[in-house]
Design an enzyme around this catalytic site. Sequence first.
Site, PDB file in Angstrom:
ATOM      1  N   ASP A 147      -9.550  -5.364   5.375  1.00 18.38           N
ATOM      2  CA  ASP A 147      -9.892  -6.019   4.115  1.00 18.38           C
ATOM      3  C   ASP A 147     -10.914  -7.125   4.321  1.00 18.38           C
ATOM      4  OD1 ASP A 147      -8.563  -4.769   1.897  1.00 18.38           O
ATOM      5  OD2 ASP A 147      -6.669  -5.428   2.750  1.00 18.38           O
ATOM      6  N   HIS A 199       0.805  -1.220   0.000  1.00 16.91           N
ATOM      7  CA  HIS A 199       0.000   0.000   0.000  1.00 16.91           C
ATOM      8  C   HIS A 199       0.840   1.272   0.000  1.00 16.91           C
ATOM      9  CE1 HIS A 199      -3.750  -2.162   0.474  1.00 16.91           C
ATOM     10  NE2 HIS A 199      -3.243  -2.844   1.489  1.00 16.91           N
ATOM     11  N   GLU A 258      -7.443 -12.280   4.970  1.00 15.22           N
ATOM     12  CA  GLU A 258      -8.183 -11.028   4.824  1.00 15.22           C
ATOM     13  C   GLU A 258      -9.252 -11.101   3.743  1.00 15.22           C
ATOM     14  OE1 GLU A 258      -5.317  -7.987   3.731  1.00 15.22           O
ATOM     15  OE2 GLU A 258      -4.046  -9.472   2.754  1.00 15.22           O
TER      16      GLU A 258
END
Length: 273
Positions: free
Chosen positions: A186, A57, A160
Amino acid sequence: MRRAARTTISAPPTNPLKARLKKGEPVLGLVVTVNNVEVAAQAAALGFDFLWLEMEHSPLSLETVRNIVLATRGLPAVPLARPPVNELWMAKRLLDCGVLGVVFPFTRTPELARQAVASCRYPPIGRRGSGAGLAQFRWPAANGYYDFADENVLVVAVVEDTSALEHIDEIAATPGIDVLFIGTSDLSFSLGLRGEQEHPKLEAAIAKIVAAGKKHRKVLGRPARSAAEVRKLTSQGFLFFMTATELELMVAGAAQLLEPLGRLQVGSAGAGV
């Protein structure tokens, strides 16, 4: 003319994270998201047990990971990295940069769990390649890097996605997985909850993962944003914590100064998990 004595930094006999987790002690990690080596070096000396180098990310590059690994040599926090994908070639490059653990995102299936382990172990146990010159420099183990790495590289599988819940018992049973980490944000999105963290559907999914982890004696991990949350989750059996990003800590520090003066303007600085 006498030459100055050459000093070296020896690798610890075991990964400090594994040693603490084996004792049942919690470990805390700071998330590094910016391409700044000095920030990472300062963070590694603050008291965190590990640095979570965030490549999924954030724009961290392999070169930055390598520079951070070198800049934190001899400092307490152990460098780990989360790549954007669960692939042999990606894990291999990170480990050869000298990280001592890999956080594998979206571990949906037993096959991906086994691939994560194989990526972090040398043959005949796994499939990691032998070109570890840079890692050997970072971890100059007395008995050789290869045996040291097979014993000490931490394998973290992130659960996730709802599809992982169908296979969670097999994923948790995978030999070589050290930490079963729940990506609560997530997972919430995967459940259709748009990131909401307090919902019965999410709590039920987390409970299912926790039960599988405890059944197969895996270390449990998840995000924790405060000391109170760390204490609460530790009492529930969690030991491996992803905490704030360096930018979130900057925002929190600025708030202490600016909020009493009416000057605070808050932005977002999360890493997502």
